[in-house]
Design a protein around this motif. Structure first.
Motif, mmCIF file in Angstrom:
data_model
loop_
_atom_site.group_PDB
_atom_site.id
_atom_site.type_symbol
_atom_site.label_atom_id
_atom_site.label_comp_id
_atom_site.label_asym_id
_atom_site.label_seq_id
_atom_site.Cartn_x
_atom_site.Cartn_y
_atom_site.Cartn_z
ATOM 1 N N UNK A 186 -2.719 -3.989 12.690
ATOM 2 C CA UNK A 186 -2.037 -2.884 12.157
ATOM 3 C C UNK A 186 -2.663 -2.238 10.740
ATOM 4 N N UNK A 187 -3.844 -1.924 10.770
ATOM 5 C CA UNK A 187 -4.129 -0.961 9.323
ATOM 6 C C UNK A 187 -4.762 0.356 9.628
ATOM 7 N N UNK A 188 -3.949 0.835 8.589
ATOM 8 C CA UNK A 188 -4.428 2.754 9.160
ATOM 9 C C UNK A 188 -4.337 3.524 7.829
ATOM 10 N N UNK A 189 -5.509 4.336 7.483
ATOM 11 C CA UNK A 189 -5.910 5.614 6.604
ATOM 12 C C UNK A 189 -4.656 6.695 6.601
ATOM 13 N N UNK A 190 -3.872 6.222 7.471
ATOM 14 C CA UNK A 190 -2.587 7.131 7.626
ATOM 15 C C UNK A 190 -0.984 7.028 6.939
ATOM 16 N N UNK A 191 -0.713 7.680 6.383
ATOM 17 C CA UNK A 191 0.489 7.156 6.459
ATOM 18 C C UNK A 191 1.819 7.008 7.163
ATOM 19 N N UNK A 192 2.423 5.704 7.073
ATOM 20 C CA UNK A 192 3.495 4.988 8.065
ATOM 21 C C UNK A 192 4.906 6.176 8.263
ATOM 22 N N UNK A 193 5.898 5.643 8.691
ATOM 23 C CA UNK A 193 6.635 6.565 9.065
ATOM 24 C C UNK A 193 8.056 6.630 7.474
ATOM 25 N N UNK A 194 7.540 5.567 6.590
ATOM 26 C CA UNK A 194 8.787 5.597 5.582
ATOM 27 C C UNK A 194 7.682 6.069 4.387
ATOM 28 N N UNK A 195 6.397 5.974 4.764
ATOM 29 C CA UNK A 195 6.138 6.944 3.682
ATOM 30 C C UNK A 195 6.232 8.271 3.581
ATOM 31 N N UNK A 196 5.953 8.839 4.966
ATOM 32 C CA UNK A 196 6.296 10.263 5.395
ATOM 33 C C UNK A 196 7.707 10.624 4.640
ATOM 34 N N UNK A 197 8.871 9.858 5.355
ATOM 35 C CA UNK A 197 9.775 10.474 4.106
ATOM 36 C C UNK A 197 9.800 10.065 2.619
ATOM 37 N N UNK A 198 9.159 9.570 2.429
ATOM 38 C CA UNK A 198 9.286 9.120 1.005
ATOM 39 C C UNK A 198 8.016 10.469 0.747
#
Length: 325
Positions: free
Chosen positions: A268-280
């Motif tokens: 699980x490695x991504x170049x997108x923001x995750x859920x918590x990072x989107x909120x922050x």
């Protein structure tokens, strides 16, 4: 306070209409309006080019021209500011002035620093148009450095056991992260990853990689490939010779993803923001209104309203968002 309505809708990309016409990640580069292209992933690049002027990074311009075969002029617009989106080389966010208000379009973004790619920083704005690829609770990624060590150790252990290792990731973005992670192992690549990495490699930001050939593959090796390469005859040949395979994606958080991809491991490695990072990120931008787009848009809009108390709604095709200030 402006009395004019600011209109935002999905049409030719994301349209932001007011005193001027701005088009973000449009499918057609037209002859009137301002066209801003966020990055070089195929689902954000134009399919048709009629006009000649775009607002984007040098890397994105090179990729657009390579894809469409049309020469374009990269312009600066006095009403548009560009910011690093942290998603991949050349990815940009755009903030446009419309009807006396600031509108920030993120495109795809990542707020984590990843192996030489700096994360996106919040920008104060009035209207935020934010991606929502992983905009559902539960999509929270492990720290990038930790996952980098895990993936490196897996590849190293695989080779030490006498097996080659193939790691599948999209050619732009995560593939370059993997090449950095595997630098000391002299990674090979398939043709698509080779072409993508060659397009952005420079003296200032070099990558250590070589195109796969049978002559380079006498001993166990590690190769970075596109996801669709796993279905090729070459990949079948590798598997018959004992190759181990891994898929690298944020979707590896989903149960069953490894089996769906038919690989030995999934990271699980991504170049997108995750859920918590989107909120922050949303909270730090301090918008009055948030429009979610591209992914779990309705889920993210509900969470933003319930957790942050900010008006939010998804952008829906053929539905206008009229914002009165």
């Amino acid at each position: 306070m402006s009395e004019r309505a600011l209109e935002i809708r999905l049409g030719n990309g994301v349209e932001v209409l007011g005193e001027e016409e701005f088009y973000f990640d449009a499918e057609t580069i037209g002859t009137s309006g301002t066209f801003c292209i966020s990055h070089a992933h195929s689902d954000h690049l134009p399919k048709r080019v009629e006009g000649r002027e775009v607002v984007c990074s040098d890397v994105t311009l090179k990729c657009i021209e390579g894809r469409t075969k049309h020469p374009l002029n990269k312009i600066d617009h006095p009403g548009v500011a560009m910011f690093d989106a942290g998603h991949m080389a050349g990815s940009r966010m755009f903030q446009a002035e419309q009807c006396g208000k600031r509108v920030l379009y993120t495109g795809d973004l990542c707020t984590r620093d990843r192996f030489g790619c700096a994360g996106a920083k919040p920008v104060k704005t009035d209207v935020l148009i934010i991606e929502s690829t992983y905009g559902r609770p539960g999509y929270v990624f492990p720290p990038s450095e930790e996952m980098g060590r895990v993936m490196h150790d897996w590849a190293e252990d695989t080779i030490s056991q006498g097996h080659s290792a193939a790691m599948f990731a999209y050619p732009f973005g995560k593939s370059q992260d993997l090449i950095k992670i595997l630098d000391d192992m002299d990674p090979l690549t398939d043709q698509s990853v080779y072409n993508a990495t060659s397009a952005i490699s420079s003296e200032r930001d070099p990558y250590n990689f070589r195109l796969y050939s049978e002559e380079l593959a006498n001993d166990p090796f590690v190769v970075v490939c596109t996801p669709w390469f796993r279905k090729s005859s070459q990949a079948d040949c590798w598997r018959r010779n004992g190759m181990r395979t891994a898929a690298v994606s944020g979707w590896a958080l989903d149960r069953g993803y490894r089996y769906k991809m038919r690989v030995d491991e999934a990271f699980p490695f991504s170049d997108h923001a995750d859920f918590e990072e989107l909120l922050a990120f949303t909270k730090a931008c301090e918008p009055s209104v948030v429009l979610t787009h591209h992914g779990f848009d309705a889920d993210l809009a509900r969470e933003i309203e319930s957790r942050l108390g900010i008006e939010a709604r998804p952008l829906i095709k053929n539905q206008r968002s009229l914002l009165e200030f």
